[in-house]
Scaffold this motif. Structure first.
Motif, PDB file in Angstrom:
ATOM      1  N   SER A  29       0.801  -1.194  -0.053  1.00 38.03           N
ATOM      2  CA  SER A  29       0.103   0.165  -0.026  1.00 38.03           C
ATOM      3  C   SER A  29       0.942   1.294   0.015  1.00 38.03           C
ATOM      4  CB  SER A  29      -0.940  -0.022   1.238  1.00 38.03           C
ATOM      5  OG  SER A  29      -1.765  -1.093   1.104  1.00 38.03           O
ATOM      6  N   VAL A  30       0.322   2.165  -0.481  1.00 36.48           N
ATOM      7  CA  VAL A  30       1.050   3.540  -0.734  1.00 36.48           C
ATOM      8  C   VAL A  30      -0.266   4.442  -0.119  1.00 36.48           C
ATOM      9  CG1 VAL A  30       1.980   5.478  -1.911  1.00 36.48           C
ATOM     10  CG2 VAL A  30       2.571   3.002  -2.243  1.00 36.48           C
ATOM     11  N   ASP A  31       0.262   5.443   0.997  1.00 38.56           N
ATOM     12  CA  ASP A  31      -0.460   6.548   1.335  1.00 38.56           C
ATOM     13  C   ASP A  31      -0.011   7.742   0.888  1.00 38.56           C
ATOM     14  OD1 ASP A  31      -2.026   4.873   2.822  1.00 38.56           O
ATOM     15  OD2 ASP A  31      -0.964   5.054   4.852  1.00 38.56           O
ATOM     16  N   ILE A  32      -0.846   8.659   0.485  1.00 43.09           N
ATOM     17  CA  ILE A  32      -0.730   9.968  -0.386  1.00 43.09           C
ATOM     18  C   ILE A  32      -1.459  10.855   0.431  1.00 43.09           C
ATOM     19  CG2 ILE A  32      -0.512  11.105  -2.491  1.00 43.09           C
ATOM     20  CD1 ILE A  32      -0.197   8.414  -4.001  1.00 43.09           C
ATOM     21  N   SER A  33      -1.286  11.824   1.005  1.00 40.46           N
ATOM     22  CA  SER A  33      -1.806  12.831   1.691  1.00 40.46           C
ATOM     23  C   SER A  33      -2.521  13.767   0.723  1.00 40.46           C
ATOM     24  CB  SER A  33      -0.770  13.766   2.452  1.00 40.46           C
ATOM     25  OG  SER A  33       0.114  14.580   1.814  1.00 40.46           O
ATOM     26  N   TYR A  34      -3.825  14.290   1.033  1.00 41.54           N
ATOM     27  CA  TYR A  34      -4.514  15.213   0.133  1.00 41.54           C
ATOM     28  C   TYR A  34      -3.478  16.341  -0.186  1.00 41.54           C
ATOM     29  CZ  TYR A  34      -8.490  12.466   1.291  1.00 41.54           C
ATOM     30  OH  TYR A  34      -9.231  11.177   1.251  1.00 41.54           O
TER      31      TYR A  34
END
Length: 382
Positions: free
Chosen positions: A355-360
């Motif tokens: 998984s990759v988390d990308i901030s708004y």
């Protein structure tokens, strides 16, 4: 129903772990350990994956034999770590247990409290954690668990056509005092998925890599298991993933896929797709591509201790290429977009889901001002 506990360990530690298996069995739990549960002639990888995906908790037994400061933890632990992201913050699911003093991998130690079994009273702490997990999951299964404006009860559809064909699908049933129509629509949506995913429906057959269906030919897997997690909810939206595992006779190992569902409630219920978030979806995917390649490369370095070689980089870049539907499995969180890649998409099977988390914030130049992400940021009326 007894709590199902999957025991993950290194081969060298088998004898020590078997003692804990016996203790759990005598204590009324339902532990699973490959050397105790797999029968002669069974496909061992299929059985391991089935047990792992259906487990209520995963006990990761760590030792000098199973970990190094920058080495791989077992694939089972990588799978459980990724799935942990889709559990509620208070859920007990993955419990690291030290059989002896060893270097716990950073990507494990930084997220979870581990227990040194050599310390007095340690096993009592493990039992307390298991009992709390049993209480949490029994409440969810019987009374339902609150998820935003909904109460969700877990239902199970099972089919055992014969000893070689098995189906088990867990799915949610929704109820709500304030969003009755939406609750009914969501329940119908996931109930319909059960029929489409069921081995009773030949159109649900999954196809392994490199295979194709010819004309009206349908392939039914020998084993199919499905479960869901509750990830994020507000009064105006829900976001949740469904994990699918399936096995075909003759395959080297089971396969796994993930499907994500994002719904907003704005004058009815609407399912959200990635393009709905952005003013310029193509440009946004280019930005997502660059972030994913960087984060996945870093993740590979963190668990192996080595820079990705050229084949690994090419694998990541191919799986993250924009405009190919590579980012369709996403979840809307309060402050970020979380994108999940199934095994083989951006790396080998041993790495499992990634998984990759990308901030708004990183996507701020592409987000629609009135886009669906605003519903994920507020617990009230966005």
């Amino acid at each position: 129903m007894a709590l199902r506990a999957f025991l993950s360990y290194a081969r060298e530690d088998r004898e020590r772990v078997e003692g804990y298996f016996d203790a759990l069995s005598h204590g009324g739990y339902d532990p699973w350990m490959d050397c105790r549960k797999i029968l002669p002639g069974q496909n061992w990888e299929a059985e391991i994956d089935h047990a792992l995906t259906s487990a209520n908790v995963v006990l990761a037994f760590l030792s000098k034999s199973s970990v190094s400061k920058r080495g791989f933890v077992q694939r089972e632990v990588n799978f459980a770590l990724d799935r942990l992201k889709y559990k509620l913050p208070t859920d007990i699911y993955l419990i690291p247990l030290l059989l002896e003093q060893c270097d716990v991998p950073t990507h494990l130690a930084s997220r979870l409290q581990y227990i040194d079994l050599s310390v007095n009273g340690a096993w009592e702490q493990v039992i307390a954690s298991l009992n709390l997990a049993a209480e949490q999951q029994q409440i969810a299964a019987v009374d339902g668990t609150m998820f935003g404006p909904f109460r969700i009860v877990t239902k199970t559809h099972e089919l055992h056509a014969d000893r070689d064909h098995e189906l088990r699908i867990e799915y949610p049933v929704f109820s709500s005092t304030v969003l009755r129509d939406e609750a009914a629509e969501l329940s119908a949506f996931f109930s319909n998925r059960v029929r489409r995913s069921s081995a009773e429906d030949p159109h649900a057959a999954q196809v392994t890599e490199g295979e194709t269906l010819q004309d009206d030919e349908h392939i039914v897997p020998d084993g199919y298991w499905e479960s869901f997690d509750l990830t994020h909810a507000t009064q105006r939206m829900i976001s949740m993933p469904v994990t699918m595992s399936f096995f075909f006779s003759g395959a080297a190992h089971p396969n796994h896929e993930i499907e994500t569902f994002n719904f907003v409630f704005d004058r009815g219920m609407h399912q959200i797709h990635l393009a709905d978030l952005f003013t310029d979806p193509a440009a946004a995917e280019q930005r997502i591509n660059r972030i994913c390649v960087e984060q996945l490369s870093r993740h590979l370095w963190e668990i192996t201790g080595d820079d990705p070689d050229q084949p690994a980089i090419e694998w990541i870049e191919s799986g993250c290429a924009p405009n190919r539907g590579n980012f369709e499995h996403f979840l809307l969180m309060s402050d970020r977009l979380s994108i999940t890649f199934s095994p083989y998409q951006v790396g080998p099977y041993a790495l499992g889901f990634q998984s990759v988390d990308i901030s708004y914030y990183e996507l701020r130049h592409f987000l629609r001002p009135d886009g669906p992400h605003i519903y994920a940021q507020s617990s009230g009326d966005a």
